[in-house]
Structure formats: structure tokens, C-alpha cells
Design a protein around this motif. Structure first.
Motif, PDB file in Angstrom:
ATOM      1  N   GLY A  89      62.911  58.253  81.860  1.00 26.28           N
ATOM      2  CA  GLY A  89      63.933  59.278  82.092  1.00 26.28           C
ATOM      3  C   GLY A  89      63.605  60.147  83.293  1.00 26.28           C
ATOM      4  O   GLY A  89      64.469  60.432  84.134  1.00 26.28           O
ATOM      5  N   TRP A  90      62.335  60.568  83.401  1.00 24.93           N
ATOM      6  CA  TRP A  90      61.922  61.370  84.553  1.00 24.93           C
ATOM      7  C   TRP A  90      62.016  60.567  85.849  1.00 24.93           C
ATOM      8  O   TRP A  90      62.441  61.089  86.889  1.00 24.93           O
ATOM      9  CB  TRP A  90      60.499  61.873  84.358  1.00 24.93           C
ATOM     10  N   VAL A  91      61.605  59.294  85.798  1.00 25.71           N
ATOM     11  CA  VAL A  91      61.681  58.440  86.993  1.00 25.71           C
ATOM     12  C   VAL A  91      63.134  58.279  87.444  1.00 25.71           C
ATOM     13  O   VAL A  91      63.445  58.367  88.638  1.00 25.71           O
ATOM     14  CB  VAL A  91      61.049  57.063  86.714  1.00 25.71           C
ATOM     15  N   ALA A  92      64.023  58.039  86.487  1.00 31.93           N
ATOM     16  CA  ALA A  92      65.436  57.868  86.825  1.00 31.93           C
ATOM     17  C   ALA A  92      66.009  59.152  87.427  1.00 31.93           C
ATOM     18  O   ALA A  92      66.762  59.105  88.413  1.00 31.93           O
ATOM     19  CB  ALA A  92      66.225  57.469  85.575  1.00 31.93           C
ATOM     20  N   LEU A  93      65.666  60.293  86.842  1.00 30.55           N
ATOM     21  CA  LEU A  93      66.131  61.570  87.385  1.00 30.55           C
ATOM     22  C   LEU A  93      65.670  61.737  88.825  1.00 30.55           C
ATOM     23  O   LEU A  93      66.474  62.040  89.719  1.00 30.55           O
ATOM     24  CB  LEU A  93      65.597  62.725  86.528  1.00 30.55           C
ATOM     25  N   ALA A 145      53.904  62.493  82.237  1.00 28.44           N
ATOM     26  CA  ALA A 145      54.145  61.627  81.079  1.00 28.44           C
ATOM     27  C   ALA A 145      53.119  60.505  80.963  1.00 28.44           C
ATOM     28  O   ALA A 145      53.022  59.873  79.908  1.00 28.44           O
ATOM     29  CB  ALA A 145      55.554  61.023  81.167  1.00 28.44           C
ATOM     30  N   LEU A 146      52.369  60.249  82.035  1.00 24.77           N
ATOM     31  CA  LEU A 146      51.364  59.186  82.014  1.00 24.77           C
ATOM     32  C   LEU A 146      49.957  59.693  81.688  1.00 24.77           C
ATOM     33  O   LEU A 146      48.997  58.919  81.737  1.00 24.77           O
ATOM     34  CB  LEU A 146      51.342  58.460  83.371  1.00 24.77           C
ATOM     35  N   GLU A 147      49.831  60.976  81.400  1.00 22.15           N
ATOM     36  CA  GLU A 147      48.511  61.484  81.004  1.00 22.15           C
ATOM     37  C   GLU A 147      48.075  60.787  79.709  1.00 22.15           C
ATOM     38  O   GLU A 147      48.909  60.414  78.885  1.00 22.15           O
ATOM     39  CB  GLU A 147      48.587  63.004  80.795  1.00 22.15           C
ATOM     40  N   LEU A 201      50.401  56.497  91.526  1.00 26.31           N
ATOM     41  CA  LEU A 201      50.711  55.148  91.996  1.00 26.31           C
ATOM     42  C   LEU A 201      51.732  54.464  91.084  1.00 26.31           C
ATOM     43  O   LEU A 201      52.676  53.821  91.557  1.00 26.31           O
ATOM     44  CB  LEU A 201      49.428  54.316  92.065  1.00 26.31           C
ATOM     45  N   LEU A 202      51.545  54.582  89.781  1.00 24.24           N
ATOM     46  CA  LEU A 202      52.459  53.934  88.836  1.00 24.24           C
ATOM     47  C   LEU A 202      53.856  54.563  88.890  1.00 24.24           C
ATOM     48  O   LEU A 202      54.864  53.849  88.860  1.00 24.24           O
ATOM     49  CB  LEU A 202      51.895  54.021  87.418  1.00 24.24           C
ATOM     50  N   ALA A 203      53.911  55.888  88.959  1.00 22.60           N
ATOM     51  CA  ALA A 203      55.205  56.558  89.037  1.00 22.60           C
ATOM     52  C   ALA A 203      55.924  56.209  90.335  1.00 22.60           C
ATOM     53  O   ALA A 203      57.143  55.982  90.342  1.00 22.60           O
ATOM     54  CB  ALA A 203      55.015  58.066  88.917  1.00 22.60           C
ATOM     55  N   LEU A 204      55.180  56.150  91.428  1.00 20.98           N
ATOM     56  CA  LEU A 204      55.777  55.797  92.716  1.00 20.98           C
ATOM     57  C   LEU A 204      56.315  54.372  92.689  1.00 20.98           C
ATOM     58  O   LEU A 204      57.429  54.109  93.163  1.00 20.98           O
ATOM     59  CB  LEU A 204      54.737  55.954  93.825  1.00 20.98           C
ATOM     60  N   GLY A 205      55.525  53.425  92.150  1.00 22.29           N
ATOM     61  CA  GLY A 205      55.988  52.049  92.066  1.00 22.29           C
ATOM     62  C   GLY A 205      57.258  51.925  91.246  1.00 22.29           C
ATOM     63  O   GLY A 205      58.214  51.255  91.644  1.00 22.29           O
ATOM     64  N   ALA A 206      57.283  52.598  90.095  1.00 28.07           N
ATOM     65  CA  ALA A 206      58.466  52.550  89.234  1.00 28.07           C
ATOM     66  C   ALA A 206      59.682  53.148  89.930  1.00 28.07           C
ATOM     67  O   ALA A 206      60.791  52.598  89.861  1.00 28.07           O
ATOM     68  CB  ALA A 206      58.185  53.285  87.925  1.00 28.07           C
ATOM     69  N   ALA A 207      59.494  54.262  90.615  1.00 33.39           N
ATOM     70  CA  ALA A 207      60.616  54.934  91.269  1.00 33.39           C
ATOM     71  C   ALA A 207      61.201  54.097  92.400  1.00 33.39           C
ATOM     72  O   ALA A 207      62.427  53.962  92.515  1.00 33.39           O
ATOM     73  CB  ALA A 207      60.162  56.289  91.804  1.00 33.39           C
ATOM     74  N   THR A 208      60.342  53.523  93.227  1.00 37.39           N
ATOM     75  CA  THR A 208      60.853  52.751  94.367  1.00 37.39           C
ATOM     76  C   THR A 208      61.535  51.458  93.916  1.00 37.39           C
ATOM     77  O   THR A 208      62.524  51.041  94.515  1.00 37.39           O
ATOM     78  CB  THR A 208      59.726  52.429  95.365  1.00 37.39           C
TER      79      THR A 208
END
Length: 297
Positions: free
Chosen positions: A71-75, A178-180, A189-196
Motif C-alpha cells: 500500500g505504501w509503495v503504491a501510494l 514496513a520492512l523493519e 533497496l527492496l522498497a526502491l525495486g518494488a516501486a520502480t
């Protein structure tokens, strides 16, 4: 000096380089959507490669994030796409300078969103630094052309873009939290990969529907846009790493030094002269950055 400060400064510097590269890409024959898509298309594989390397380096397995993370990534991803479209659209308007100035209200809006959505309130010192930096950025903003209206569609687009950029920062900050308890850099890195990946898929679907053939034109010009994707992905990594360590409002406030880097780069690379008004604006932005670093770094 804290790590988040170094990451934010590096991100601002890399973003300046990306804008310099994009300035030289004018006339590449791409639509607004195509030019925006190229930024994400070439950044996605780089970001995913970095995320895979981070997992291998730390010995962690690929996590299975919950709905909150996505949800945060999509936002963050969707708001960034729409804000970028609005900003690019401003350049076709006569009074685009006014609109661009209003996008700089992002720092104030992200501070408000941070308090409302993440419960991370900004201290009085933080607000003082944010407002000081905003004043400097507005002074540095280009004056509108003679006869151009101050209020109108450009103002609306600029304010909306600033708000959406602010929501994007909040989304990315929320995704890293959310990944803590993963290490901060791996979370980035994981959040950036998911977002792009999400942004590439969403924009690819949109262009296939609304602008058939544009994706092919983007791919055909990969030599001109690959460097933009490279600098963009590493710049974004800097922002994500900073978001994983610090309140998004403080990160974006410090990130205003990007406009100082841009003016310096314009003077050195393109021979553009700095004027007294610009010197005053730079002084305010630097004062804001110093206050942020001393108060929160």
C-alpha cells in the motif's frame, strides 16, 4: 554527520546530474509520457539488481511483505508518476515559472502529511528550517513572463504536484518502515525495486492503451536515456536510504540544496551567471540545510 544526511546530499547531487542529462535530451522525439516512462523503465532493472545484490550480501532471504508495504509503495509510486506528469505539463504553459514555484511547497506539505499519516510531528526548529528553505527556493524560482497570470491552471498544477511529491515521500518512508527489522539499506533497496517495477508496469500499461507505439520509441532511444535511468536509480536509492533513517519532512527539507547544486552546475557547465537575488536565495537554502543538519543530523 549522520548517514541520512550523506544519503540525502548524494541524492540531491545525483538528481542534479540527471536533470543536466535530461536538459540535453530535448528534441529526442518522445512524448511527455514516453519521456517519463524512460526514467522508470531503465531504472527498474538497475534497482532490482541492486536489491538482489543486497540480499546476497546480507544473507537474507527474499521477504514476503504484507499488504501495508505494498500500500505504501503504491501510494509513493502512483503519486510520483502523476506529480511528474503535472510538472512536465507546466513547461508548456506561459506562466510555468509560477507553477514550478508552487511545486516547492512540497516541503511544507510533506511535513503536514508526515504528522497526519505517520505520526511523525515536526519540531518548531524543523518548521523554522523548512520555512527558511522554502523562502530561499521561492526567491530562486524564475519570475513569470510579463503579462502571465499568477493564479490559474499553472498554480493549480504546481500546488497539486507539490502535494503529490509530498505524499510520494510519505509513501516511500512508510514502505521502508514496513520492512523493519531488516537493515536500513536493504529496506531501501527492496522498497526502491518494488516501486520502480510497479511504476514501469503502470506506465507501460497506460502508454500501451493511450499512446500505442510510444514504448517502441522509448526503447529505440535507449542510448540517450540509459544514463538518465542510471543516475535516477542511484539518486532514488539515496532518497530511500535517507527515508529509512529519518523523518521524510527533514529529508526533503535538506534535499532543497538540490536547487543550489543546480545553479552551481548551470554556472559551471552552461556558463549561466548568478545574480544577487540568486545569491540571497542560496544563502537561505544553505541556512535551512545547516539548521536541519545541526538540529537533526
Amino acid at each position: 554527520m549522520s548517514l541520512w544526511v550523506l544519503f540525502a546530499l548524494a541524492a540531491a547531487a545525483l538528481q542534479t546530474i540527471r536533470f543536466m542529462l535530461q536538459k540535453q535530451l530535448t528534441g529526442a522525439g518522445l512524448s511527455t509520457g514516453g519521456a517519463t516512462f524512460s526514467r522508470f523503465l531503465f531504472a527498474a532493472p538497475i534497482a532490482c539488481g541492486l536489491a538482489a545484490a543486497g540480499l546476497a550480501w546480507t544473507g537474507n532471504g527474499l521477504p514476503v511483505p504484507g499488504a501495508g508495504f505494498w500500500g505504501w509503495v503504491a501510494l509513493g509510486g502512483v503519486c510520483q508518476i502523476v506529480a511528474t506528469f503535472l510538472t512536465v505539463a507546466l513547461f508548456s504553459m506561459r506562466n510555468f515559472a509560477v507553477g514550478v514555484a508552487f511545486t516547492k511547497t512540497e516541503t511544507v506539505q510533506v511535513a503536514a502529511f508526515s504528522a497526519l499519516m505517520l505520526g511523525e510531528a515536526v519540531s518548531p526548529l524543523g518548521w523554522a528550517a523548512i520555512v527558511t528553505g522554502l523562502a530561499g527556493v521561492l526567491i530562486l524560482s524564475k519570475a513569470p513572463e510579463p503579462g502571465a497570470p499568477v493564479f490559474g491552471r499553472a498554480t493549480l498544477y504546481g500546488t497539486l504536484a507539490g502535494g503529490l511529491f509530498g505524499l510520494s515521500a510519505i509513501g516511500y518512508r512508510g514502505a521502508t518502515l514496513a520492512l523493519e527489522p531488516l537493515p536500513f539499506l536493504l529496506r531501501a533497496l527492496l522498497a526502491l525495486g518494488a516501486a520502480t517495477v510497479l511504476q514501469t508496469a503502470a506506465m507501460g500499461a497506460w502508454l500501451s492503451w493511450r499512446e500505442p507505439g510510444e514504448i517502441g520509441r522509448v526503447l529505440a532511444r535507449w542510448r540517450k536515456t540509459l544514463l538518465v535511468g542510471l543516475t535516477g536509480s542511484f539518486g532514488s536509492l539515496g532518497w530511500f536510504a535517507a527515508f529509512s533513517l529519518q523523518n521524510a519532512a527533514h529529508v526533503r527539507a535538506l534535499g532543497q540544496v538540490e536547487i543550489v547544486f543546480t545553479l552551481i552546475a548551470a554556472a559551471l557547465a552552461f556558463g549561466e551567471r548568478l545574480h544577487l537575488r540568486e545569491a540571497a536565495g542560496i544563502a537561505l537554502v544553505v541556512a535551512s540545510a545547516v539548521a536541519i543538519v545541526l538540529g537533526f543530523g
